[in-house]
Design an enzyme around this catalytic site. Structure first.
Site, PDB file in Angstrom:
ATOM      1  N   ASP A   9     -15.806  33.436  12.631  1.00 55.50           N
ATOM      2  CA  ASP A   9     -15.468  32.183  13.280  1.00 55.50           C
ATOM      3  C   ASP A   9     -14.095  31.757  12.748  1.00 55.50           C
ATOM      4  O   ASP A   9     -13.661  32.221  11.696  1.00 55.50           O
ATOM      5  CB  ASP A   9     -16.549  31.147  12.935  1.00 55.50           C
ATOM      6  CG  ASP A   9     -16.140  29.752  13.321  1.00 55.50           C
ATOM      7  OD1 ASP A   9     -15.755  29.558  14.488  1.00 55.50           O
ATOM      8  OD2 ASP A   9     -16.188  28.859  12.442  1.00 55.50           O
ATOM      9  N   ASP A  11     -12.316  28.014  12.998  1.00 60.10           N
ATOM     10  CA  ASP A  11     -12.217  26.686  12.389  1.00 60.10           C
ATOM     11  C   ASP A  11     -13.402  26.413  11.451  1.00 60.10           C
ATOM     12  O   ASP A  11     -14.557  26.514  11.838  1.00 60.10           O
ATOM     13  CB  ASP A  11     -12.169  25.619  13.489  1.00 60.10           C
ATOM     14  CG  ASP A  11     -11.001  25.844  14.457  1.00 60.10           C
ATOM     15  OD1 ASP A  11      -9.994  26.442  14.038  1.00 60.10           O
ATOM     16  OD2 ASP A  11     -11.111  25.431  15.618  1.00 60.10           O
TER      17      ASP A  11
HETATM   18 MG   LIG Z   1     -16.444  26.775  12.797  1.00 62.35          MG
END
Ligand SMILES: [Mg+2]
Ligand SMILES: [Zn+2]
Length: 190
Positions: A9, A11
């Site tokens: 992932d 952010d």
């Molecule tokens: Mg995230």
């Protein structure tokens, strides 16, 4: 030959989650991501970034901004000897204010469309792959395709850990991407 991949992932996992990351100046990479990716690449893993970017569907920034941020991240990692193999993002929302992105897509996490795109592009062995993320939807996506999934306590991770959804469990919960990498490489040897 198919290779396993570690899907990160973005952010809250590789960089600070600042809400909607709408310009490059707000990007703050966590300090350990480059080393983590370098170790995984050396161990024979592909590495891809998979990220929901609903800010596009909300009209807060365009896909050009997302791509510019990804080019920047790619360059920073590459300079550190940690080339990322692919960046995949979902700009959609089923109720998007921007009509062009208003679609019930198959790529918004927890749906596995981004992994499927990478699987085709990069010839990924999904069953031997891992997902690393700070949200349960990252974990859910990984488990849905038969990959192993690690929740990190950066970003929303600590909050997420305190409220696990019914029916979703992580294979491991660790502090950050360094620990996730150590865990993955240990699993790999078993
Ligand atoms: Mg995230
Ligand atoms: Zn999508």
């Amino acid at each position: 030959m198919k290779q396993p991949c570690v899907f990160f992932d973005r952010d809250g996992t590789l960089n600070e989650d600042v809400g909607y990351l709408d310009r490059l100046e707000r990007l703050v990479l966590y300090p350990d991501g480059i080393d983590a990716v370098r170790l995984l690449k050396r161990a024979g893993y592909l590495v891809a970034v998979v990220t929901n970017q609903a800010g596009v569907a909300h009209g807060l920034y365009g896909e050009e901004t997302v791509r510019a941020i990804h080019r920047h991240i790619a360059a920073r990692f590459e300079a550190g000897g940690a080339a990322i193999d692919g960046f995949y993002y979902c700009p959609h929302l089923v109720d998007a204010p921007v009509a062009a992105y208003r679609v019930a897509c198959d790529c918004r996490k927890p749906l596995p469309g981004l992994i499927r795109q990478a699987e085709r592009d990069l010839d990924v062995d999904v069953a031997r792959s891992f997902v690393v993320g700070d949200r349960w939807r990252d974990i859910e996506m990984g488990r849905a395709v038969g990959a192993r999934a690690v929740l990190v306590r950066t970003g929303y991770g600590r909050t997420e850990e305190s409220r696990p959804p019914a029916g979703v469990t992580a294979d491991a919960i660790v502090d950050n991407v360094t620990q996730a990498t150590v865990w993955i490489l240990r699993e790999d040897r078993r």
